[in-house]
Design a protein around this motif. Structure first.
Motif, short mmCIF file in Angstrom:
data_model
loop_
_atom_site.label_atom_id
_atom_site.label_comp_id
_atom_site.label_asym_id
_atom_site.label_seq_id
_atom_site.Cartn_x
_atom_site.Cartn_y
_atom_site.Cartn_z
N THR A 86 52.56 46.07 20.31
CA THR A 86 51.29 46.23 19.61
C THR A 86 50.49 44.93 19.63
OG1 THR A 86 52.16 47.97 18.18
CG2 THR A 86 50.26 46.74 17.35
N VAL A 87 51.15 43.81 19.38
CA VAL A 87 50.47 42.51 19.37
C VAL A 87 49.90 42.20 20.75
CG1 VAL A 87 50.87 40.02 19.21
CG2 VAL A 87 51.67 41.54 17.39
N VAL A 88 50.69 42.37 21.79
CA VAL A 88 50.21 42.07 23.15
C VAL A 88 49.05 42.99 23.52
CG1 VAL A 88 50.84 42.05 25.60
CG2 VAL A 88 52.41 41.07 23.90
N ARG A 89 49.16 44.25 23.19
CA ARG A 89 48.07 45.19 23.50
C ARG A 89 46.81 44.87 22.70
NH1 ARG A 89 52.47 49.84 23.82
NH2 ARG A 89 52.73 49.86 26.09
N ARG A 90 46.99 44.42 21.47
CA ARG A 90 45.82 44.03 20.67
C ARG A 90 45.12 42.83 21.30
NH1 ARG A 90 45.46 40.60 16.34
NH2 ARG A 90 47.68 40.72 15.88
N PHE A 91 45.90 41.83 21.73
CA PHE A 91 45.31 40.68 22.42
C PHE A 91 44.56 41.15 23.67
CE2 PHE A 91 47.40 37.85 19.64
CZ PHE A 91 47.05 36.55 19.94
N ALA A 92 45.14 42.08 24.41
CA ALA A 92 44.48 42.59 25.62
C ALA A 92 43.18 43.29 25.27
CB ALA A 92 45.41 43.54 26.37
N ALA A 93 43.19 44.12 24.24
CA ALA A 93 41.98 44.84 23.83
C ALA A 93 40.90 43.87 23.36
CB ALA A 93 42.31 45.85 22.73
N GLU A 94 41.28 42.89 22.55
CA GLU A 94 40.31 41.90 22.07
C GLU A 94 39.76 41.05 23.20
OE1 GLU A 94 42.39 41.25 17.68
OE2 GLU A 94 42.59 39.71 19.21
N SER A 95 40.59 40.79 24.20
CA SER A 95 40.18 39.93 25.31
C SER A 95 39.32 40.66 26.33
CB SER A 95 41.42 39.36 26.01
OG SER A 95 42.17 38.57 25.12
N SER A 96 39.34 41.98 26.30
CA SER A 96 38.60 42.72 27.31
C SER A 96 37.41 43.49 26.75
CB SER A 96 39.55 43.68 28.04
OG SER A 96 40.13 44.60 27.13
N GLY A 97 37.12 43.31 25.47
CA GLY A 97 35.97 43.99 24.89
C GLY A 97 35.63 43.44 23.52
N GLY A 98 34.42 43.67 23.07
CA GLY A 98 34.01 43.27 21.74
C GLY A 98 33.56 41.82 21.63
N ASP A 99 33.31 41.40 20.39
CA ASP A 99 32.78 40.07 20.12
C ASP A 99 33.74 38.96 20.52
OD1 ASP A 99 30.48 41.20 19.10
OD2 ASP A 99 31.17 41.11 17.02
N LEU A 100 35.04 39.17 20.29
CA LEU A 100 36.00 38.12 20.58
C LEU A 100 36.05 37.83 22.08
CD1 LEU A 100 37.91 36.14 19.34
CD2 LEU A 100 39.72 37.83 19.47
N ARG A 101 35.82 38.84 22.89
CA ARG A 101 35.80 38.63 24.34
C ARG A 101 34.76 37.57 24.71
NH1 ARG A 101 32.30 40.38 28.30
NH2 ARG A 101 33.17 40.09 30.36
N GLN A 102 33.61 37.62 24.07
CA GLN A 102 32.52 36.70 24.39
C GLN A 102 32.83 35.26 24.03
OE1 GLN A 102 29.79 37.66 26.11
NE2 GLN A 102 30.80 39.65 26.23
N ILE A 103 33.45 35.05 22.87
CA ILE A 103 33.69 33.67 22.44
C ILE A 103 35.11 33.21 22.70
CG2 ILE A 103 31.83 33.65 20.73
CD1 ILE A 103 33.94 34.07 18.57
N GLY A 104 36.02 34.14 22.95
CA GLY A 104 37.39 33.78 23.23
C GLY A 104 38.13 33.31 21.98
#
Length: 194
Positions: A86-104
């Motif tokens: 779940t944690v790894v998939r959450r990191f993947a989802a955050e890294s490939s979409g949404g606001d967090l993707r833009q700022i990292g």
């Protein structure tokens, strides 16, 4: 008689964190900080020190308030391997979409920008990564003890691999126009846990 501060240092530090996180260290000027924090230059120096000291304090604040779900998810009772996934998939989802993707991730951004140039920043980055790696290692060790992870797998090496993958996803996700690239890499890495 000493003057009292006419601003909230905690709120100012949060504003500095957000500015540094969006722009990075080099691209943020003292004038940008004065404007964003809404305080005078002298007050900023008196409270936080110079730009570098303020940046390091912002990084400390980020690390202190980092993802509270990470510890909770990886240390909950019961099966541990689903929590790691779940944690790894959450990191993947955050890294490939949404606001967090833009700022990292602020820690990953710091590593990329200052890691080789600023020993104090590098130590703070390493401390953050060690914390995440330790949480992963503990969860994977528990998974192995519970029979979820094969006995021939090394939880320490797997934790290191997942940490590197998760930080790499943050970097690749910022620039890649293909969200599947990050998600597919995460799934491939997770297949090593079977």
């Amino acid at each position: 008689m000493a003057r009292t501060k006419e601003f909230d240092p905690d709120a100012a530090l949060q504003s500095a964190l957000e500015l540094f996180w969006r722009r990075g260290y080099e691209a943020t000027s003292m004038a940008d900080l004065v404007e964003a924090l809404g305080i005078g230059r002298a007050s900023m120096y008196a409270t936080f020190g110079n730009k570098r000291e303020l940046y390091l304090k912002a990084l400390d604040r980020y690390n202190e308030h980092r993802d509270p779900d990470l510890l909770r998810e990886l240390s909950q009772p019961g099966p541990a391997l689903p929590a790691v996934r779940t944690v790894v998939r959450r990191f993947a989802a955050e890294s490939s979409g949404g606001d967090l993707r833009q700022i990292g991730c602020f820690v990953t951004n710091t590593a990329a920008e200052l890691g080789a140039l600023d020993p104090a920043a590098a130590r703070k980055v390493e401390a953050s990564w060690s914390h995440i790696e330790t949480l992963l290692y503990s969860a994977l060790t528990r998974a192995q003890a519970q029979g979820e992870l094969p006995a021939d797998r090394d939880p320490r090496t797997l934790a290191s691999m997942l940490l590197v993958l998760m930080q790499g996803m943050r970097v690749v996700g910022k620039a890649s126009q293909d969200p599947a690239r990050v998600r597919n890499a995460a799934e491939q890495a997770l297949s090593l846990l079977d």
